[in-house]
Write a protein that holds these residues in place. Structure first.
Motif, PDB file in Angstrom:
ATOM      1  N   GLU A 399      33.007  47.401  35.378  1.00  0.00           N
ATOM      2  CA  GLU A 399      32.848  46.198  34.559  1.00  0.00           C
ATOM      3  C   GLU A 399      34.132  45.855  33.814  1.00  0.00           C
ATOM      4  OE1 GLU A 399      29.499  47.012  32.107  1.00  0.00           O
ATOM      5  OE2 GLU A 399      28.051  46.912  33.753  1.00  0.00           O
ATOM      6  N   SER A 400      34.798  46.872  33.271  1.00  0.00           N
ATOM      7  CA  SER A 400      36.051  46.610  32.557  1.00  0.00           C
ATOM      8  C   SER A 400      37.138  46.142  33.529  1.00  0.00           C
ATOM      9  CB  SER A 400      36.509  47.864  31.801  1.00  0.00           C
ATOM     10  OG  SER A 400      36.861  48.911  32.695  1.00  0.00           O
ATOM     11  N   ALA A 401      37.123  46.697  34.747  1.00  0.00           N
ATOM     12  CA  ALA A 401      38.101  46.290  35.756  1.00  0.00           C
ATOM     13  C   ALA A 401      37.900  44.826  36.143  1.00  0.00           C
ATOM     14  CB  ALA A 401      37.982  47.187  36.985  1.00  0.00           C
ATOM     15  N   ARG A 402      36.662  44.429  36.344  1.00  0.00           N
ATOM     16  CA  ARG A 402      36.390  43.039  36.719  1.00  0.00           C
ATOM     17  C   ARG A 402      36.806  42.090  35.597  1.00  0.00           C
ATOM     18  NH1 ARG A 402      30.538  41.177  38.773  1.00  0.00           N
ATOM     19  NH2 ARG A 402      31.397  41.766  40.795  1.00  0.00           N
ATOM     20  N   SER A 403      36.484  42.440  34.372  1.00  0.00           N
ATOM     21  CA  SER A 403      36.849  41.590  33.241  1.00  0.00           C
ATOM     22  C   SER A 403      38.360  41.395  33.174  1.00  0.00           C
ATOM     23  CB  SER A 403      36.341  42.222  31.936  1.00  0.00           C
ATOM     24  OG  SER A 403      36.718  41.448  30.828  1.00  0.00           O
ATOM     25  N   TYR A 404      39.110  42.462  33.396  1.00  0.00           N
ATOM     26  CA  TYR A 404      40.574  42.375  33.378  1.00  0.00           C
ATOM     27  C   TYR A 404      41.082  41.475  34.509  1.00  0.00           C
ATOM     28  CZ  TYR A 404      45.457  43.753  33.960  1.00  0.00           C
ATOM     29  OH  TYR A 404      46.822  43.736  34.116  1.00  0.00           O
ATOM     30  N   ALA A 405      40.507  41.619  35.701  1.00  0.00           N
ATOM     31  CA  ALA A 405      40.999  40.899  36.878  1.00  0.00           C
ATOM     32  C   ALA A 405      40.685  39.411  36.848  1.00  0.00           C
ATOM     33  CB  ALA A 405      40.429  41.523  38.148  1.00  0.00           C
ATOM     34  N   MET A 406      39.841  38.970  35.927  1.00  0.00           N
ATOM     35  CA  MET A 406      39.526  37.540  35.850  1.00  0.00           C
ATOM     36  C   MET A 406      40.740  36.697  35.490  1.00  0.00           C
ATOM     37  SD  MET A 406      36.558  36.814  36.854  1.00  0.00           S
ATOM     38  CE  MET A 406      36.595  35.117  36.298  1.00  0.00           C
ATOM     39  N   GLN A 407      41.781  37.311  34.938  1.00  0.00           N
ATOM     40  CA  GLN A 407      42.986  36.550  34.610  1.00  0.00           C
ATOM     41  C   GLN A 407      43.698  36.028  35.862  1.00  0.00           C
ATOM     42  OE1 GLN A 407      46.551  38.874  33.291  1.00  0.00           O
ATOM     43  NE2 GLN A 407      45.195  40.645  33.545  1.00  0.00           N
ATOM     44  N   PHE A 408      43.343  36.578  37.033  1.00  0.00           N
ATOM     45  CA  PHE A 408      43.983  36.158  38.275  1.00  0.00           C
ATOM     46  C   PHE A 408      43.232  35.012  38.959  1.00  0.00           C
ATOM     47  CE2 PHE A 408      44.694  40.928  38.095  1.00  0.00           C
ATOM     48  CZ  PHE A 408      45.902  40.812  37.418  1.00  0.00           C
ATOM     49  N   ASP A 409      42.235  34.451  38.277  1.00  0.00           N
ATOM     50  CA  ASP A 409      41.493  33.323  38.844  1.00  0.00           C
ATOM     51  C   ASP A 409      42.440  32.178  39.178  1.00  0.00           C
ATOM     52  OD1 ASP A 409      38.844  31.835  39.271  1.00  0.00           O
ATOM     53  OD2 ASP A 409      39.933  30.525  37.886  1.00  0.00           O
ATOM     54  N   CYS A 410      42.261  31.580  40.357  1.00  0.00           N
ATOM     55  CA  CYS A 410      43.228  30.596  40.856  1.00  0.00           C
ATOM     56  C   CYS A 410      43.352  29.383  39.943  1.00  0.00           C
ATOM     57  CB  CYS A 410      42.887  30.181  42.284  1.00  0.00           C
ATOM     58  SG  CYS A 410      41.206  29.586  42.554  1.00  0.00           S
ATOM     59  N   ALA A 411      42.252  28.923  39.348  1.00  0.00           N
ATOM     60  CA  ALA A 411      42.335  27.770  38.448  1.00  0.00           C
ATOM     61  C   ALA A 411      43.136  28.126  37.201  1.00  0.00           C
ATOM     62  CB  ALA A 411      40.941  27.293  38.072  1.00  0.00           C
ATOM     63  N   ARG A 412      42.907  29.323  36.674  1.00  0.00           N
ATOM     64  CA  ARG A 412      43.641  29.760  35.487  1.00  0.00           C
ATOM     65  C   ARG A 412      45.120  29.954  35.806  1.00  0.00           C
ATOM     66  NH1 ARG A 412      41.505  34.937  32.157  1.00  0.00           N
ATOM     67  NH2 ARG A 412      39.589  33.704  32.388  1.00  0.00           N
ATOM     68  N   VAL A 413      45.413  30.562  36.958  1.00  0.00           N
ATOM     69  CA  VAL A 413      46.807  30.773  37.360  1.00  0.00           C
ATOM     70  C   VAL A 413      47.525  29.439  37.536  1.00  0.00           C
ATOM     71  CG1 VAL A 413      48.291  31.595  39.228  1.00  0.00           C
ATOM     72  CG2 VAL A 413      46.442  33.044  38.385  1.00  0.00           C
ATOM     73  N   LEU A 414      46.875  28.487  38.202  1.00  0.00           N
ATOM     74  CA  LEU A 414      47.510  27.185  38.426  1.00  0.00           C
ATOM     75  C   LEU A 414      47.750  26.457  37.113  1.00  0.00           C
ATOM     76  CD1 LEU A 414      48.594  25.022  40.310  1.00  0.00           C
ATOM     77  CD2 LEU A 414      46.253  24.165  40.564  1.00  0.00           C
ATOM     78  N   ASN A 415      46.780  26.497  36.214  1.00  0.00           N
ATOM     79  CA  ASN A 415      46.943  25.825  34.939  1.00  0.00           C
ATOM     80  C   ASN A 415      48.106  26.425  34.143  1.00  0.00           C
ATOM     81  OD1 ASN A 415      45.884  23.689  33.270  1.00  0.00           O
ATOM     82  ND2 ASN A 415      45.230  25.279  31.842  1.00  0.00           N
ATOM     83  N   ASN A 416      48.188  27.755  34.138  1.00  0.00           N
ATOM     84  CA  ASN A 416      49.305  28.412  33.457  1.00  0.00           C
ATOM     85  C   ASN A 416      50.639  28.069  34.118  1.00  0.00           C
ATOM     86  OD1 ASN A 416      47.530  29.642  31.682  1.00  0.00           O
ATOM     87  ND2 ASN A 416      47.440  31.567  32.834  1.00  0.00           N
ATOM     88  N   LEU A 417      50.626  27.986  35.450  1.00  0.00           N
ATOM     89  CA  LEU A 417      51.848  27.676  36.185  1.00  0.00           C
ATOM     90  C   LEU A 417      52.341  26.269  35.860  1.00  0.00           C
ATOM     91  CD1 LEU A 417      53.732  28.920  38.326  1.00  0.00           C
ATOM     92  CD2 LEU A 417      52.242  27.956  40.086  1.00  0.00           C
ATOM     93  N   LEU A 418      51.436  25.319  35.817  1.00  0.00           N
ATOM     94  CA  LEU A 418      51.818  23.940  35.500  1.00  0.00           C
ATOM     95  C   LEU A 418      52.255  23.817  34.046  1.00  0.00           C
ATOM     96  CD1 LEU A 418      49.035  22.017  37.456  1.00  0.00           C
ATOM     97  CD2 LEU A 418      51.413  22.405  38.143  1.00  0.00           C
ATOM     98  N   GLY A 419      51.623  24.604  33.174  1.00  0.00           N
ATOM     99  CA  GLY A 419      52.058  24.618  31.778  1.00  0.00           C
ATOM    100  C   GLY A 419      53.467  25.156  31.645  1.00  0.00           C
ATOM    101  N   THR A 420      53.781  26.201  32.418  1.00  0.00           N
ATOM    102  CA  THR A 420      55.140  26.747  32.428  1.00  0.00           C
ATOM    103  C   THR A 420      56.135  25.712  32.935  1.00  0.00           C
ATOM    104  OG1 THR A 420      54.287  28.986  32.798  1.00  0.00           O
ATOM    105  CG2 THR A 420      56.597  28.595  33.342  1.00  0.00           C
ATOM    106  N   LEU A 421      55.730  24.956  33.957  1.00  0.00           N
ATOM    107  CA  LEU A 421      56.598  23.913  34.498  1.00  0.00           C
ATOM    108  C   LEU A 421      56.888  22.832  33.455  1.00  0.00           C
ATOM    109  CD1 LEU A 421      58.070  22.500  36.815  1.00  0.00           C
ATOM    110  CD2 LEU A 421      55.869  21.577  37.568  1.00  0.00           C
TER     111      LEU A 421
END
Length: 425
Positions: A399-421
């Motif tokens: 359960e703790s592993a899954r919670s941690y890995a949610m940061q790699f969700d594609c929508a979250r990654v893309l949003n962070n990437l565009l924010g960085t841009l």
């Protein structure tokens, strides 16, 4: 979602190639479509070229369709046979240039610096030299093989010019990113070597501009698979496996993935002969791994390539997921997507891996660690996972592993990437 333009162009390897970059291209495209981009285009290689290459490929019948609104472009080679090389790159560059001429605000994402970031840079420069000023922003993502396969080899052979060209192309993009903090650090280290050899100043620029963007994963597909009990049962029955009663290795079968150490560690463990070791995937080390397992065909199973649904079912159903990676001169894990996918898949089986490269960033320490190249430690961790840990302890770790890995969700990654841009613009 943060928006930068109305169209996204992703230049990458794409299906049917089996690699995480093809999966990430698909995931980013789907996230962009769901996030409000009106046009999403994936520019990739012709199908015949991919199938004729030595790259591992899926069966065409196993490729899932893209959502309506995502267009995959495969420009054919231009010019005649008298042009010895570069015809496909010319076609891809020209195709992207044509799209940029229509004035639609565009974000270009290049996965792999060599050659895809070069396609993006050349296309943008070509349009600007025509007198047109396109509304375009570029993101280039550096992966492990950009560094280990190109820059490191160039430095080792004394070809600093080749390394300089890769670094220069990287910095020519508006937003250069690396797939992990580990990747970022080795890029800066190699840039420092080039600076010392040539008197250039790449390292300070990398230090100031290079950011981290973790690989984009379709997290929902792994989480939702847990509720599909029929799929899990059918998959395990197909391979004559019992839930929670097998050890799984599922990745590219390469020497650097530690598969030989895993086979030896399994044989040394008390689990040898009690529960099977299942090795799923293809790769350059597959035949050697099969040779190492000679005589144990009943307890060490090789499944070859499995489709996405089978992968999720196997990851959820295993009693332990072992990927004991190690560093080799031509290959170091700059991230570990398979580990993150396993963590998202749930189930009671913990991840067993090493601290090599970017693996720690994938696990967040929600795993059992072993030292690289140590079958004795692998044996002990396998026994701990399947014989010593209580079911409650394994579920809590899962359960703790899954919670941690949610940061790699594609929508979250893309949003962070565009924010960085946007911040870099």
């Amino acid at each position: 979602m943060t928006m930068v333009g109305r169209r996204m162009i992703i230049i990458a390897r794409a299906d049917p190639i089996i690699c995480r970059h093809a999966a990430e291209a698909r995931n980013l495209a789907e996230a962009a479509l769901q996030g409000g981009f009106e046009q999403v285009r994936i520019v990739t290689w012709p199908l015949a070229t991919i199938l004729e290459s030595t790259l591992p490929c899926k069966q065409l019948s196993r490729i899932s369709p893209y959502s309506e609104g995502i267009v995959v472009d495969r420009p054919e080679a231009l010019a005649g046979s008298q042009v010895l090389d570069g015809r496909l790159l010319q076609a891809m560059t020209g195709h992207v240039s044509e799209m940029l001429m229509d004035g639609v605000p565009t974000t270009i994402v290049s996965l792999y610096l060599v050659p895809h970031a070069q396609v993006a840079v050349d296309a943008v420069q070509s349009v600007r030299r025509s007198g047109v000023q396109p509304d375009v922003h570029t993101i280039a993502e550096a992966v492990g093989s950009d560094v280990t396969g190109i820059v490191r080899c160039a430095l080792a052979s004394g070809h600093f010019g080749a390394a300089q060209q890769v670094l220069g192309t990287f910095l020519a993009n508006d937003c250069p990113v690396a797939v992990s903090e580990y990747t970022r650090s080795i890029i800066i280290d190699h840039a420092t070597e080039v600076d010392h050899a040539l008197g250039t100043h790449y390292a300070p620029q990398m230090g100031a501009r290079l950011r981290v963007s973790y690989p984009a994963i379709d997290t929902a597909s792994f989480i939702n698979a847990e509720s599909n009990r029929d799929l899990i049962s059918q998959t395990l029955a197909r391979y004559r496996l019992l839930e929670g009663k097998f050890i799984l290795f599922l990745s590219r079968v390469l020497e650097a993935k530690g598969v030989a150490d895993l086979i030896e560690g399994y044989r040394r463990s008390k689990l040898y002969g009690m529960v099977p070791l299942v090795i799923a995937g293809t790769g350059d080390f597959l035949e050697q791994a099969q040779a190492l397992a000679t005589g144990d065909e009943q307890t060490i199973m090789f499944l070859g390539a499995v489709d996405e649904q089978e992968k999720r079912a196997l990851m959820h159903g295993c009693g332990a997921f072992a990927l004991p990676t190690k560093s080799l001169p031509d290959c170091t894990a700059t991230f570990a997507v398979a580990i993150a996918e396993k963590m998202l898949s749930g189930g009671s089986g913990p991840v067993i891996t090493t601290r090599v490269g970017g693996a720690c960033e994938a696990t967040g320490d929600h795993c059992l660690y072993v030292s690289p190249g140590r079958p004795d430690e692998i044996a002990a961790s396998l026994e701990r996972a399947l014989l010593l840990m209580s079911l409650d302890a394994r579920r809590e770790l899962s359960e703790s592993a899954r919670s941690y890995a949610m940061q790699f969700d594609c929508a979250r990654v893309l949003n962070n990437l565009l924010g960085t841009l946007l911040r870099a613009a």
